[in-house]
Design an enzyme around this catalytic site. Structure first.
Site, PDB file in Angstrom:
ATOM      1  N   LYS A 177       0.854  -1.191   0.000  1.00  0.00           N
ATOM      2  CA  LYS A 177       0.000   0.000   0.000  1.00  0.00           C
ATOM      3  C   LYS A 177       0.895   1.249   0.000  1.00  0.00           C
ATOM      4  CE  LYS A 177      -1.502   3.066   2.615  1.00  0.00           C
ATOM      5  NZ  LYS A 177      -1.596   4.208   1.705  1.00  0.00           N
ATOM      6  N   GLU A 252      10.010   2.590  10.522  1.00  0.00           N
ATOM      7  CA  GLU A 252      10.995   3.648  10.237  1.00  0.00           C
ATOM      8  C   GLU A 252      10.215   4.958  10.216  1.00  0.00           C
ATOM      9  OE1 GLU A 252      14.114   3.196  10.186  1.00  0.00           O
ATOM     10  OE2 GLU A 252      14.262   1.037   9.876  1.00  0.00           O
ATOM     11  N   CYS A 286      13.536  12.118   5.509  1.00  0.00           N
ATOM     12  CA  CYS A 286      13.586  11.724   6.920  1.00  0.00           C
ATOM     13  C   CYS A 286      14.946  12.067   7.502  1.00  0.00           C
ATOM     14  CB  CYS A 286      13.309  10.239   7.059  1.00  0.00           C
ATOM     15  SG  CYS A 286      14.346   9.234   5.991  1.00  0.00           S
ATOM     16  N   GLU A 387       9.486  17.785  13.733  1.00  0.00           N
ATOM     17  CA  GLU A 387       9.800  17.565  12.317  1.00  0.00           C
ATOM     18  C   GLU A 387       8.898  18.453  11.467  1.00  0.00           C
ATOM     19  OE1 GLU A 387       8.680  13.806  10.421  1.00  0.00           O
ATOM     20  OE2 GLU A 387      10.727  13.676   9.651  1.00  0.00           O
TER      21      GLU A 387
HETATM   22  P1  NAD Z   1       2.476   9.172   6.976  1.00  0.00           P
HETATM   23  O1  NAD Z   1       2.786   8.603   8.305  1.00  0.00           O
HETATM   24  O2  NAD Z   1       1.417  10.188   6.872  1.00  0.00           O
HETATM   25  O3  NAD Z   1       2.050   7.991   5.970  1.00  0.00           O
HETATM   26  C1  NAD Z   1       2.882   6.871   5.713  1.00  0.00           C
HETATM   27  C2  NAD Z   1       2.027   5.747   5.148  1.00  0.00           C
HETATM   28  O4  NAD Z   1       1.148   5.280   6.166  1.00  0.00           O
HETATM   29  C3  NAD Z   1       1.147   6.147   3.974  1.00  0.00           C
HETATM   30  O5  NAD Z   1       1.109   5.116   3.024  1.00  0.00           O
HETATM   31  C4  NAD Z   1      -0.203   6.333   4.631  1.00  0.00           C
HETATM   32  O6  NAD Z   1      -1.292   6.186   3.754  1.00  0.00           O
HETATM   33  C5  NAD Z   1      -0.187   5.223   5.669  1.00  0.00           C
HETATM   34  N1  NAD Z   1      -1.120   5.388   6.780  1.00  0.00           N
HETATM   35  C6  NAD Z   1      -1.644   6.531   7.280  1.00  0.00           C
HETATM   36  N2  NAD Z   1      -2.497   6.261   8.303  1.00  0.00           N
HETATM   37  C7  NAD Z   1      -2.496   4.923   8.459  1.00  0.00           C
HETATM   38  C8  NAD Z   1      -3.164   4.030   9.341  1.00  0.00           C
HETATM   39  N3  NAD Z   1      -4.001   4.462  10.287  1.00  0.00           N
HETATM   40  N4  NAD Z   1      -2.939   2.708   9.226  1.00  0.00           N
HETATM   41  C9  NAD Z   1      -2.070   2.245   8.288  1.00  0.00           C
HETATM   42  N5  NAD Z   1      -1.423   3.040   7.417  1.00  0.00           N
HETATM   43  C10 NAD Z   1      -1.614   4.364   7.500  1.00  0.00           C
HETATM   44  O7  NAD Z   1       3.870   9.698   6.395  1.00  0.00           O
HETATM   45  P2  NAD Z   1       4.146  10.490   5.030  1.00  0.00           P
HETATM   46  O8  NAD Z   1       3.606  11.862   5.137  1.00  0.00           O
HETATM   47  O9  NAD Z   1       3.736   9.651   3.864  1.00  0.00           O
HETATM   48  O10 NAD Z   1       5.740  10.532   5.040  1.00  0.00           O
HETATM   49  C11 NAD Z   1       6.488  11.458   5.747  1.00  0.00           C
HETATM   50  C12 NAD Z   1       7.005  10.879   7.039  1.00  0.00           C
HETATM   51  O11 NAD Z   1       7.759   9.690   6.762  1.00  0.00           O
HETATM   52  C13 NAD Z   1       7.977  11.783   7.770  1.00  0.00           C
HETATM   53  O12 NAD Z   1       7.698  11.759   9.138  1.00  0.00           O
HETATM   54  C14 NAD Z   1       9.338  11.164   7.485  1.00  0.00           C
HETATM   55  O13 NAD Z   1      10.334  11.450   8.443  1.00  0.00           O
HETATM   56  C15 NAD Z   1       8.986   9.723   7.474  1.00  0.00           C
HETATM   57  N6  NAD Z   1      10.011   8.961   6.753  1.00  0.00           N
HETATM   58  C16 NAD Z   1      10.848   8.186   7.505  1.00  0.00           C
HETATM   59  C17 NAD Z   1      11.860   7.474   6.884  1.00  0.00           C
HETATM   60  C18 NAD Z   1      12.790   6.610   7.681  1.00  0.00           C
HETATM   61  O14 NAD Z   1      13.428   5.738   7.102  1.00  0.00           O
HETATM   62  N7  NAD Z   1      12.923   6.796   8.981  1.00  0.00           N
HETATM   63  C19 NAD Z   1      12.024   7.551   5.495  1.00  0.00           C
HETATM   64  C20 NAD Z   1      11.135   8.365   4.774  1.00  0.00           C
HETATM   65  C21 NAD Z   1      10.129   9.058   5.410  1.00  0.00           C
END
Ligand code: NAD
Length: 499
Positions: A177, A252, A286, A387
């Site tokens: 997903k 992550e 990130c 962040e």
């Molecule tokens: P997000 O947490 O909003 O979404 C991530 C994923 O989770 C998406 O596919 C989203 O649809 C899904 N999601 C949302 N709610 C959910 C739920 N209740 N149940 C299951 N899945 C759900 O993050 P984003 O805005 O897509 O990405 C940005 C974030 O990702 C930042 O905080 C960034 O630091 C982090 N990030 C971390 C790393 C790492 O390796 N540590 C790498 C890249 C991005």
């Protein structure tokens, strides 16, 4: 009626519509008039179909010898390499980062796929001497079954590859997903896996919202691993929702990464690193260097050079070769940036440059913002703790190395940190003292290589790592095997009679 292309889910080897009958739009964040396509707004029923398909496929895929699974992955890596430019262009169009960076994103997927395909001939276990005569003892890696893969939008091909490829080489099957902001790159990746010959049902793609599709993966008993990259807030929900069915959960999450600049640093190099680390991918990494902690002896000089360079950055459409910084990924993300700029000002930080959205000329239909530097930031301010995920860097003065380390560690996150110094003793001390999963010396906080583990501590991660052979630990579990070839019942403990 819209004439936009409609894209489908991929379940059991077929491209199919969602049972919901609904779709969502994917638009270019540099130009919202550019409609990329319509994608399936799936629901829990679609996720369940995909899980069932992955479970059926698992019966066969787990028995395909790992070197044979790997042959298909090598083919996929080659297809990714052949199509790198087109894949990068699609990615820039759907999420905004400049072409050089989206080429890098696709390259990460290529590198990861080649690297992990190689693991098809390794996946080493242990053989150890048995306590008993005529007995053999070893441990082997076993796949777990169906893996739920949930990914963010900022590395739309690299991050899915970091999860899906090790899952496959270990013999698992996948329901993927992707983020709703980057479904095209996800679909492009899955199409290549299909073309490489991955059998039906082994990889399934379901597009749609986190609360619908994502949550269905978290609560379904059949899913044995959830690998999630995203925000800390959602990661906490993921962890809780997956707990009752005892899934292995790999998280992550967010970061607030620090570059520490010591009084003996090569300042020119440090400025360059902060620029790339802070404003690369529009600050939406990130690993972005959103905090720069500078020794007070070189603070003024660093700040002057850094601000001059930040002001000169060219912001624009990532498809234009002249652009150095693209747009924020969405209106919501741009609004977050604007909110934090105003918070920083209210907190008393000094706005040294930037601070405004950009709406002139060709930028009018996109989510652009000036590269922004806050100076004289106190470590406790929200702009130094939370962040932001945008082109905003907080510069914080420090009295000493010890002070810089305390500031560096003084956040809830623990992904990446860096030090600029010419003193090897300080460099190694900092490597030991910063509580992060990744550390750099005389380089910014960004830029991972696929054969080393990647991940963070504290509110960034839950102890697992992706990339490197560490990824195999997420997608396999150990089975210890004892083979007794004595032909008789041996007692478990050695005694004199048996020696
Ligand atoms: P997000 O947490 O909003 O979404 C991530 C994923 O989770 C998406 O596919 C989203 O649809 C899904 N999601 C949302 N709610 C959910 C739920 N209740 N149940 C299951 N899945 C759900 O993050 P984003 O805005 O897509 O990405 C940005 C974030 O990702 C930042 O905080 C960034 O630091 C982090 N990030 C971390 C790393 C790492 O390796 N540590 C790498 C890249 C991005």
């Amino acid at each position: 009626m819209s004439t936009a292309t409609t894209f489908y889910n991929f379940i059991d080897g077929r491209w199919v519509p969602s049972v919901s009958g609904e779709v969502f739009e994917n638009r270019n964040p540099a130009d919202t008039g550019d409609l990329i396509g319509l994608f399936q707004k799936s629901n829990a029923a679609d996720a369940t179909r995909a899980i069932d398909s992955a479970q059926r496929a698992y019966d066969h895929w787990r028995l395909v010898p790992a070197p044979k699974r790997a042959e298909l992955l090598f083919r996929a890596a080659q297809l990714l390499a052949d199509r790198k430019e087109a894949l990068a262009r699609d990615m820039t169009r759907e999420m905004g980062k400049v072409l050089d960076e989206t080429r890098g994103d696709v390259q990460e997927a290529i590198d990861m796929t080649y690297f992990m395909a190689g693991e098809g001939r390794r996946q080493y276990g242990q053989t150890v001497p048995s306590e008993l005569r005529d007995k053999f003892a070893m441990s082997v890696r076993q796949p777990l079954g169906v893996c739920g893969i949930i990914t963010p939008w900022n590395f739309p091909m690299a991050i899915p590859s970091w999860k899906i490829i090790p899952a496959l080489v270990c013999g698992n099957t996948v329901v993927f997903k992707p983020a709703t902001l980057t479904p095209l790159s996800a679909l492009n990746f899955v199409k290549i896996l299909e073309e490489a010959g991955i059998p039906p049902g082994v990889v399934n793609l379901v597009t749609g919202g986190g609360g619908d599709v994502g949550n269905a993966l978290l609560v379904h008993d059949t899913v044995r691993v959830v690998s999630f990259t995203g925000s800390t807030e959602v990661g906490r929900t993921v962890s809780q929702a997956a707990a009752p069915s005892f899934k292995k959960v790999h998280l992550e999450m967010g970061g607030k990464n620090v570059i520490m600049i010591m009084d003996d640093a090569n300042l020119e190099l440090a400025v360059e690193g902060c620029l790339w680390g802070g404003f690369g991918t529009t600050g939406q990494r990130c690993t972005a260097a959103s905090r720069v902690v500078v020794h007070e002896k070189v603070y003024a000089s660093f700040l002057e050079q850094f601000v001059a360079r930040a002001r000169a950055l060219r912001v624009g459409n990532g498809l234009d070769a002249a652009s150095q910084v693209g747009p924020s990924v969405s209106r919501g993300q741009l609004e977050t940036v604007m909110k934090y700029v105003s918070i920083g000002q209210q907190e008393g930080a000094r706005l040294a440059c930037g601070g405004h959205p950009l709406t002139n000329g060709t930028l009018a239909n996109g989510f652009f913002h000036e590269p922004t530097v806050f100076a004289d930031v106190a470590p406790s301010m929200r702009i130094a703790q939370e962040e932001i995920f945008g082109p905003v860097v907080s510069v914080i003065p420090a009295r000493s190395y010890e002070d810089a380390v305390a500031i560096g560690n003084g956040v809830q996150y623990g992904l990446s940190a860096s030090i600029y110094t010419q003193d090897v003793n300080r460099a190694f001390s900092a490597m030991r003292d910063l509580y992060t999963g990744i550390f750099y010396v005389n380089a910014p906080t960004i830029g991972a290589e696929v054969h080393l583990p990647f991940g963070g501590t504290k509110a960034t991660g839950n102890g697992h790592r992706e990339a490197g052979t560490a990824a195999l630990d997420v997608f396999s579990e150990w089975k210890s095997v004892y083979v007794d070839f004595s032909g008789k019942l041996q007692r478990a403990q050695i005694d004199a009679a048996e020696l």
